[in-house]
Design an enzyme around this catalytic site. Structure first.
Site, PDB file in Angstrom:
ATOM      1  N   GLU A 202      45.978 -25.785  81.621  1.00 29.87           N
ATOM      2  CA  GLU A 202      46.982 -25.311  80.674  1.00 29.87           C
ATOM      3  C   GLU A 202      47.639 -23.981  81.035  1.00 29.87           C
ATOM      4  O   GLU A 202      47.390 -22.951  80.405  1.00 29.87           O
ATOM      5  CB  GLU A 202      46.366 -25.209  79.272  1.00 29.87           C
ATOM      6  CG  GLU A 202      45.856 -26.529  78.746  1.00 29.87           C
ATOM      7  CD  GLU A 202      45.422 -26.473  77.280  1.00 29.87           C
ATOM      8  OE1 GLU A 202      45.215 -25.356  76.770  1.00 29.87           O
ATOM      9  OE2 GLU A 202      45.313 -27.525  76.666  1.00 29.87           O
ATOM     10  N   GLU A 397      41.612 -33.751  77.739  1.00 38.43           N
ATOM     11  CA  GLU A 397      41.046 -33.231  76.486  1.00 38.43           C
ATOM     12  C   GLU A 397      41.691 -33.940  75.305  1.00 38.43           C
ATOM     13  O   GLU A 397      42.895 -34.228  75.317  1.00 38.43           O
ATOM     14  CB  GLU A 397      41.337 -31.725  76.293  1.00 38.43           C
ATOM     15  CG  GLU A 397      40.527 -30.808  77.162  1.00 38.43           C
ATOM     16  CD  GLU A 397      40.881 -29.335  76.937  1.00 38.43           C
ATOM     17  OE1 GLU A 397      41.301 -28.963  75.827  1.00 38.43           O
ATOM     18  OE2 GLU A 397      40.740 -28.577  77.907  1.00 38.43           O
TER      19      GLU A 397
HETATM   20  C1  GBH Z   1      42.785 -26.500  74.705  1.00 35.23           C
HETATM   21  O1  GBH Z   1      43.909 -25.781  74.336  1.00 35.23           O
HETATM   22  C2  GBH Z   1      41.944 -25.690  75.642  1.00 35.23           C
HETATM   23  O2  GBH Z   1      42.038 -26.196  76.948  1.00 35.23           O
HETATM   24  C3  GBH Z   1      40.509 -25.593  75.231  1.00 35.23           C
HETATM   25  O3  GBH Z   1      39.907 -24.558  75.945  1.00 35.23           O
HETATM   26  C4  GBH Z   1      40.430 -25.397  73.736  1.00 35.23           C
HETATM   27  O4  GBH Z   1      39.142 -25.133  73.295  1.00 35.23           O
HETATM   28  C5  GBH Z   1      40.935 -26.661  73.097  1.00 35.23           C
HETATM   29  O5  GBH Z   1      42.218 -26.968  73.541  1.00 35.23           O
HETATM   30  C6  GBH Z   1      40.980 -26.627  71.573  1.00 35.23           C
HETATM   31  O6  GBH Z   1      41.911 -25.701  71.126  1.00 35.23           O
HETATM   32  O7  GBH Z   1      49.074 -20.950  67.102  1.00 35.23           O
HETATM   33  O8  GBH Z   1      50.862 -20.563  68.687  1.00 35.23           O
HETATM   34  O9  GBH Z   1      48.697 -19.585  69.067  1.00 35.23           O
HETATM   35  C7  GBH Z   1      44.698 -26.459  73.375  1.00 35.23           C
HETATM   36  C8  GBH Z   1      46.071 -25.905  73.284  1.00 35.23           C
HETATM   37  C9  GBH Z   1      47.486 -24.246  72.543  1.00 35.23           C
HETATM   38  C10 GBH Z   1      45.817 -25.040  71.062  1.00 35.23           C
HETATM   39  C11 GBH Z   1      47.684 -23.092  71.634  1.00 35.23           C
HETATM   40  C12 GBH Z   1      46.030 -23.857  70.164  1.00 35.23           C
HETATM   41  C13 GBH Z   1      47.595 -22.305  69.390  1.00 35.23           C
HETATM   42  C14 GBH Z   1      49.056 -22.105  69.358  1.00 35.23           C
HETATM   43  N1  GBH Z   1      46.143 -24.749  72.434  1.00 35.23           N
HETATM   44  N2  GBH Z   1      47.378 -23.425  70.264  1.00 35.23           N
HETATM   45  S1  GBH Z   1      49.435 -20.689  68.491  1.00 35.23           S
END
Ligand code: GBH
Length: 505
Positions: A202, A397
């Site tokens: 990511e 994932e």
């Molecule tokens: C993944 O990210 C990760 O790879 C993993 O490590 C993590 O534990 C898992 O998902 C669960 O979250 O509210 O604008 O800050 C997922 C993608 C992108 C999810 C950012 C949370 C928050 C956006 N992430 N998002 S914001």
């Protein structure tokens, strides 16, 4: 605005609560029709797995010569992490990995996706190697080997060495070579046992959340042009890592290298062709001065160019680089990894352009606010990605955050997670049935773990972790997923399983 003559059910399609959820049922119904092999669209060699990441599970941050990562530092920043939580101990996977591999063996998974902590094996990011750090992964890989579980190794899942950050981190052009040196080391040491590799997890997050929004480590809020430069170097690093893996892997032919995206899915608000077109356009559009798109992070490394809409929009903030960078960035990869959690819905707007639909009031959500429950994302996401990039896909994932607890009977009952996985997996089956080449599915996560800035507030595991005593309690979803794996997905259409068309929140 509602079109006349279209029923609410039909119009809202996958965009509204009832129908987004019902779309699973539709997928299931479709595959049921005239098909004796119900729900069995998963290929024989489909890779059922679970995923974790080093900083989120390992703990042992100052043990055996590990260097500091930017997450160690960021966690000490006041207010950065929920309740001041840190990854200092996390799930203590560093010491309890044998127990965790035993859990995976019981679960019956074919593959374990884990990541290596860069500063654990290279405390300064480059240079001196920490043998004791490598030993941990050797022990883990040997244990997985004994259990017959195929490792998928993510080279980098966000725990960047603090020492390299102090040298400019991703803003430094040399950061791509640092990453290649690190990747070559892993290939030299582990490629006798690891054939499945992911360069980076990511980029949107470790570059965007970390360097633009400042809500993840290292917590910087760079100017937009500098953020784009960090992104550029991150993608150069990915490409150099692909080359390093090809050059250093013991068996290059058997080696499969992938790149994992925080897939931003757009799904159509209905099955009408114009809405499908709108979603197809929206999913690869680059608009807005933020990291939440797909094409910016994928076109350069797969197609060898930056998307034109983004280049036009970012204008003079575009980083200056040699044209050969783009050629270098495009290194053949074997698969794209999609982390799929949710989708946004689109329909064709009155102006003919994709129109983003508002989330309906009261729409179903995970424990974490950002995650709305949209099973059809697992159909449209893989389908659209395959159409554009023509690569095999792996769902690296997928999972649901729930504020789980141990019940009075000593068990952890998590029907929302079972229902979530059930609906999403039916949609994945539908995509595979429609010809999308998806090789595997990794549940996020094996264990409850350190959920970045949400700390331990959110639980994503199939196994509950009591952080006070490190006790593991498999949740109901663990037993449920075990059955899915054992039947290669057939249990998803078992009549005794949760009837997907009857469950409506
Ligand atoms: C993944 O990210 C990760 O790879 C993993 O490590 C993590 O534990 C898992 O998902 C669960 O979250 O509210 O604008 O800050 C997922 C993608 C992108 C999810 C950012 C949370 C928050 C956006 N992430 N998002 S914001």
């Amino acid at each position: 605005m509602r079109e006349p003559g279209v029923s609410r059910r039909k119009f809202l399609g996958v965009s509204a609560a009832s129908l987004a959820l019902a779309s699973s049922a539709r997928g299931a119904a479709k595959s049921d029709k005239g098909d004796k092999d119900k729900g069995n669209s998963f290929p024989k060699d489909f890779v059922w797995g679970v995923a974790t990441a080093s900083y989120q599970v390992e703990g042992a941050v100052s043990e055996d010569g590990r260097g500091a990562s930017v997450w160690d530092t960021f966690c000490k920043r006041k207010g950065a992490i929920f309740d001041g939580n840190t990854g200092d101990t996390a799930c203590d996977h560093y010491h309890l990995f044998k127990e965790d591999v035993a859990l995976m063996k019981t679960l019956g998974v074919k593959s374990y996706r884990f990541s290596v902590s860069w500063p654990r094996v290279l405390p300064n990011g480059v240079g001196a190697v920490n043998g004791k750090g490598l030993d941990f992964y050797n022990r883990l890989l040997d244990e997985l080997g004994k259990a017959g579980i195929t490792p998928m190794c993510t080279v980098f899942h966000w725990d960047y060495p603090e020492a390299l950050y102090k040298r400019g981190g991703w803003l430094n052009r040399d950061s791509a070579d640092w990453f290649a040196e690190y990747t070559a080391l892993l290939a030299d040491k582990f490629s006798d046992r690891v054939k499945l590799w992911v360069t980076q997890n990511e980029p949107q997050c470790f570059i965007g959340l970390g360097h633009l929004d400042g809500v993840h480590a290292p917590g910087d809020k760079l100017k937009f042009g500098d953020y784009l430069l960090a992104a550029h170097n991150g993608m150069r690093a990915h490409a150099k890592a692909v080359q390093a893996l090809r050059a250093h892997a013991k068996d290059p032919k058997a080696t499969k290298v992938g790149y994992v995206l925080a897939a931003q899915i757009a799904q159509p608000a209905s099955d009408k062709p114009e809405d499908v077109e709108a979603a197809r356009a929206a999913i690869f559009a680059v608009n807005g001065r933020h990291e939440w798109n797909n094409a910016w992070w994928t076109d350069p490394v797969v197609l060898g160019k930056y998307p034109e809409d983004g280049v036009a929009e970012y204008g003079k903030d575009m980083p200056k680089f040699k044209p050969s960078d783009l050629e270098d960035m495009k290194q053949p990869i074997d698969f794209l990894g999609l982390n799929i959690y949710k989708a946004d819905s689109y329909k064709r707007g009155a102006d003919g352009k994709p129109e983003h639909l508002k989330i309906p009031d009261g729409y179903p959500r995970a424990g974490s606010d950002w995650q709305i429950i949209t099973p059809a994302s697992m159909y449209w996401g893989p389908r659209f990605f395959h159409e554009r990039y023509k690569l095999p896909l792996s769902i690296t994932e997928n999972g649901l955050a729930v504020r789980d607890q141990i019940f009075l009977d000593g068990k952890v009952h998590d029907p929302p997670r079972i229902d979530f996985m059930h609906r999403y997996l039916l949609e994945l089956a539908r995509a595979i049935k429609d010809g999308v080449p998806v090789t595997g599915y990794y549940a996020w996560s094996l264990l409850d773990n350190f959920e970045w800035s949400d700390g331990y507030k959110q639980r994503f595991g199939l196994v509950y972790v009591d952080y006070q005593n490190q006790k593991r309690v498999p949740k109901d979803s663990f037993d449920w997923y075990k059955k899915v794996i054992a039947t290669n997905g057939k249990s998803l259409s078992d009549k005794n399983a949760v009837p997907v068309d009857k469950v409506t929140p």
